[in-house]
Write an enzyme that holds these catalytic residues in place. Structure first.
Site, mmCIF file in Angstrom:
data_model
loop_
_atom_site.group_PDB
_atom_site.id
_atom_site.type_symbol
_atom_site.label_atom_id
_atom_site.label_comp_id
_atom_site.label_asym_id
_atom_site.label_seq_id
_atom_site.Cartn_x
_atom_site.Cartn_y
_atom_site.Cartn_z
ATOM 1 N N HIS A 51 0.865 -1.182 0.000
ATOM 2 C CA HIS A 51 0.000 0.000 0.000
ATOM 3 C C HIS A 51 0.904 1.235 0.000
ATOM 4 O O HIS A 51 2.013 1.190 0.540
ATOM 5 C CB HIS A 51 -0.836 -0.046 1.282
ATOM 6 C CG HIS A 51 -1.911 0.977 1.400
ATOM 7 N ND1 HIS A 51 -1.667 2.275 1.779
ATOM 8 C CD2 HIS A 51 -3.241 0.902 1.196
ATOM 9 C CE1 HIS A 51 -2.809 2.945 1.813
ATOM 10 N NE2 HIS A 51 -3.784 2.135 1.456
ATOM 11 N N ASP A 106 3.058 -4.343 7.958
ATOM 12 C CA ASP A 106 1.848 -3.555 7.808
ATOM 13 C C ASP A 106 0.677 -4.531 7.950
ATOM 14 O O ASP A 106 0.385 -5.295 7.034
ATOM 15 C CB ASP A 106 1.868 -2.882 6.422
ATOM 16 C CG ASP A 106 0.540 -2.223 6.078
ATOM 17 O OD1 ASP A 106 -0.391 -2.267 6.896
ATOM 18 O OD2 ASP A 106 0.449 -1.674 4.961
ATOM 19 N N GLN A 135 -4.571 -5.052 6.890
ATOM 20 C CA GLN A 135 -5.590 -5.960 6.327
ATOM 21 C C GLN A 135 -5.598 -7.323 6.996
ATOM 22 O O GLN A 135 -6.315 -8.223 6.534
ATOM 23 C CB GLN A 135 -5.366 -6.134 4.820
ATOM 24 C CG GLN A 135 -5.551 -4.881 4.020
ATOM 25 C CD GLN A 135 -6.985 -4.357 4.054
ATOM 26 O OE1 GLN A 135 -7.934 -5.074 4.347
ATOM 27 N NE2 GLN A 135 -7.147 -3.080 3.748
ATOM 28 N N LYS A 141 -10.458 -0.712 10.386
ATOM 29 C CA LYS A 141 -10.582 -1.924 9.555
ATOM 30 C C LYS A 141 -10.848 -3.139 10.434
ATOM 31 O O LYS A 141 -10.898 -4.267 9.975
ATOM 32 C CB LYS A 141 -9.306 -2.128 8.732
ATOM 33 C CG LYS A 141 -9.101 -1.010 7.696
ATOM 34 C CD LYS A 141 -7.900 -1.280 6.835
ATOM 35 C CE LYS A 141 -7.380 -0.050 6.133
ATOM 36 N NZ LYS A 141 -8.122 0.311 4.937
ATOM 37 N N CYS A 187 -4.679 2.472 -3.670
ATOM 38 C CA CYS A 187 -3.417 2.947 -3.074
ATOM 39 C C CYS A 187 -2.293 1.940 -3.278
ATOM 40 O O CYS A 187 -1.431 1.761 -2.410
ATOM 41 C CB CYS A 187 -3.577 3.280 -1.593
ATOM 42 S SG CYS A 187 -4.716 4.619 -1.286
HETATM 43 N N1 PMP Z 1 -1.816 -0.654 4.601
HETATM 44 C C1 PMP Z 1 -2.778 -1.371 4.015
HETATM 45 C C2 PMP Z 1 -2.440 -2.746 3.500
HETATM 46 C C3 PMP Z 1 -4.060 -0.854 3.879
HETATM 47 O O1 PMP Z 1 -5.008 -1.563 3.285
HETATM 48 C C4 PMP Z 1 -4.320 0.447 4.361
HETATM 49 C C5 PMP Z 1 -5.691 1.072 4.233
HETATM 50 N N2 PMP Z 1 -6.268 0.943 2.970
HETATM 51 C C6 PMP Z 1 -3.290 1.139 5.003
HETATM 52 C C7 PMP Z 1 -2.051 0.561 5.089
HETATM 53 C C8 PMP Z 1 -3.490 2.496 5.555
HETATM 54 O O2 PMP Z 1 -4.434 2.488 6.596
HETATM 55 P P1 PMP Z 1 -4.961 3.872 7.179
HETATM 56 O O3 PMP Z 1 -5.411 4.680 6.005
HETATM 57 O O4 PMP Z 1 -6.082 3.460 8.081
HETATM 58 O O5 PMP Z 1 -3.818 4.492 7.909
#
Ligand code: PMP
Length: 417
Positions: free
Chosen positions: A134, A211, A214, A237, A375
Site C-alpha cells: 500500500h 503492515d 488488512q 478496519k 493505493c
Molecule cells: N496498509 C494497508 C495494507 C491498507 O489496506 C491500508 C488502508 N487501505 C493502510 C495501510 C493504511 O491504513 P490507514 O489509512 O487506516 O492508515
C-alpha cells in the site's frame, strides 16, 4: 472500572450469521432504494452496536482529558483509556508499554520511518519492500530515503499474486537497513508467509516492520510469537473507529528511539534549556489522544474475541471460495490475485467496461465495492491494469451478499455488452 466491560458480547455457540448481522445497524440501511450488500470492508468495516455503545458511553459518562487531572471524570476517562491499552495488549499477547497509540497504520509506519530509521540511515542504504505494498508502506520510506541518500527496493510479485521469495531473498543484501511488508495485501488478498519472513530478516540482524492493516480483523494474531520489531494497524478496519490505530513495537526498539512528535504528555520535564522524555509508550504520544478511539478499539476487540478469530477466518474462507466460484460464472471477468491461502479480497477487471463504470453500475444495484488503484499504483503497473474492482469480505457477509454481487455483475455485463 474496566473500560471494556460494558461492550463485552457473549460468545455465540457457533457461527450465527443472522445474529452477528443484527449487531451492525448500518447493514439494514437501504441504499439506492434497496438492500445493501456491503463488500468494501478492506476500505473500512462497519461498527457493531457494542462499539457504538462504548463510544456513546464514553462521551456521556466519562468524557474528560486523560492523565494529570485529579477530578472524578478525568479519573474515569484515564481508567477507561489505559484499560483499553491493557485490553489491546492482552489481545495481541504483548506488554502494554509496547502498544503506541496512533492515528492509524499510516501514522505508525511514518513514526517508524522518521523516529527509528531516519537517524540510522546512511547514503547507499536500502529499505526492502515488495511490489504489493500500500502507498502507506512505500511513501514514508521514500521520504526518509530521499533525506538520507538511501533508496527503496521492491521484491517482485508472481503472476498469481504471491511474493517471489527468491527475489526477495536476493534483494536482502548488506546494504539493507530495514525490511517492511504487508501481512495481507489490500488489493490481492495475498497472505505473506510472515513468520518465516520475520525469522529470515532477523537472522540477518535487521529490523522488520509488518503492515497489518488488512490482517488484524481476519486472522488470529499473537504478536509476541510472531516476533516482528514493528507491526502497524488501524482500528477502523477492525470494526473500531476511524482516526485511531496501534503501532506495536518491541520495548527495546522504543527505548532506543528518540521522540517523533513533541508536545504535551510525551515529556517528563520541559525547560528552555532542554526537555526530557516520558517513559514508553507515552514518549511517542504527543498531545491529547483519541481517547474514544482507544475505548472503541478495545470494544471492537471484545466483539471479535466473542466470535473468535478462528471462526471468523473459517467463515470468510468459505465465503471466499463461494465468491470465487460465483465470479467465475461471469463471462469476461478476470480475477487478479489468486495466491493459495489468500484472504477474502477479490480484485477483478472485466472486458466490457472500465472498473469505475462497473463500480457505479454495482452501486445502482446496492452493491458497495471499491474501484481504482487501491493505493497500490506500483501493483497496478505490475499487473498492467489502470484499476480494478475490489470486493472485500468481513465477518458479517453471507451468501446473500455474494448472490447480489453475482446477479449485479451479470446485469452490468448485459448493460455494457
Ligand atoms: N496498509 C494497508 C495494507 C491498507 O489496506 C491500508 C488502508 N487501505 C493502510 C495501510 C493504511 O491504513 P490507514 O489509512 O487506516 O492508515
Amino acid at each position: 472500572m474496566n473500560a471494556t466491560q460494558p461492550s463485552r458480547s457473549p460468545a455465540p455457540a457457533s457461527y450465527e450469521l443472522a445474529r452477528i448481522r443484527a449487531d451492525f445497524p448500518i447493514l439494514a440501511e437501504p441504499v439506492r432504494g434497496g438492500r445493501l450488500a456491503y463488500l468494501d470492508n478492506a476500505a473500512t468495516t462497519q461498527k457493531p452496536e457494542s462499539v457504538l455503545r462504548a463510544l456513546d458511553d464514553y462521551y456521556r459518562h466519562r468524557n474528560s482529558n486523560v492523565h494529570r487531572a485529579v477530578h472524578d471524570l478525568a479519573e474515569r476517562a484515564t481508567i477507561a483509556y489505559e484499560g483499553a491499552r491493557d485490553r489491546i495488549a492482552a489481545f495481541f499477547g504483548v506488554a502494554r508499554e509496547e502498544i503506541v497509540f496512533t492515528r492509524g497504520a499510516t501514522e505508525g509506519i511514518n513514526l517508524v520511518a522518521y523516529a527509528f530509521l531516519l537517524p540510522r540511515l546512511k547514503p547507499g542504504d536500502e529499505i526492502l519492500l515488495t511490489e504489493l505494498e500500500h502507498h502507506s508502506n512505500i511513501v514514508p520510506w521514500q521520504l526518509v530515503a530521499a533525506r538520507a541518500g538511501a533508496r527503496v527496493v521492491a521484491a517482485r510479485i508472481e503472476d498469481d499474486g504471491r511474493l517471489d521469495l527468491e527475489d526477495w531473498r536476493a534483494k536482502l543484501t548488506p546494504r539493507t537497513r530495514l525490511v517492511a511488508f504487508a501481512h495481507v495485501s489490500n488489493t490481492l488478498g495475498t497472505v505473506n508467509p510472515v513468520v518465516a519472513m520475520v525469522r529470515e530478516v532477523q537472522a540477518r540482524g535487521l529490523p522488520v516492520l509488518i503492515d497489518g492493516a488488512q490482517a488484524v480483523a481476519h486472522l488470529p494474531l499473537d504478536l509476541r510469537a510472531l516476533g516482528a520489531d514493528f507491526y502497524a494497524f488501524s482500528a477502523h478496519k477492525l470494526y473500531g473507529p476511524t482516526g485511531f490505530g496501534v503501532l506495536y513495537a518491541k520495548r527495546e526498539r522504543l527505548e532506543a528511539m528518540e521522540p517523533w512528535h513533541g508536545g504535551g504528555d510525551m515529556i517528563r520535564s520541559v525547560s528552555f534549556e532542554g526537555s526530557t522524555w516520558n517513559e514508553v509508550p507515552y514518549k511517542f504520544e504527543a498531545g491529547t489522544p483519541h481517547i474514544a478511539g482507544a475505548i472503541g478499539l478495545a470494544a471492537a476487540l471484545d466483539y471479535v474475541a466473542g466470535i473468535g478469530l478462528e471462526n471468523i477466518e473459517a467463515h470468510e474462507h468459505r465465503l471466499l471460495e463461494e465468491a470465487t466460484a460465483r465470479l467465475a460464472s461471469v463471462p469476461g471477468l478476470r480475477l487478479i490475485g489468486t495466491a493459495p491461502g489468500k484472504a477474502g479480497i477479490l480484485s477483478f477487471v472485466m472486458d466490457c467496461a472500465h472498473p469505475q463504470d462497473i463500480g457505479a453500475a454495482l452501486d445502482q444495484q446496492g452493491v458497495a465495492v471499491r474501484t481504482g488503484h487501491h493505493c497500490t499504483m506500483p501493483l497496478m503497473q505490475r499487473f498492467g491494469v489502470p484499476a480494478t474492482v475490489r470486493a472485500s469480505l468481513a465477518l458479517y457477509n453471507g451468501s446473500d451478499d455474494l448472490e447480489q454481487l453475482e446477479r449485479a455483475l451479470h446485469k452490468t455485463r448485459r448493460l455494457f455488452a
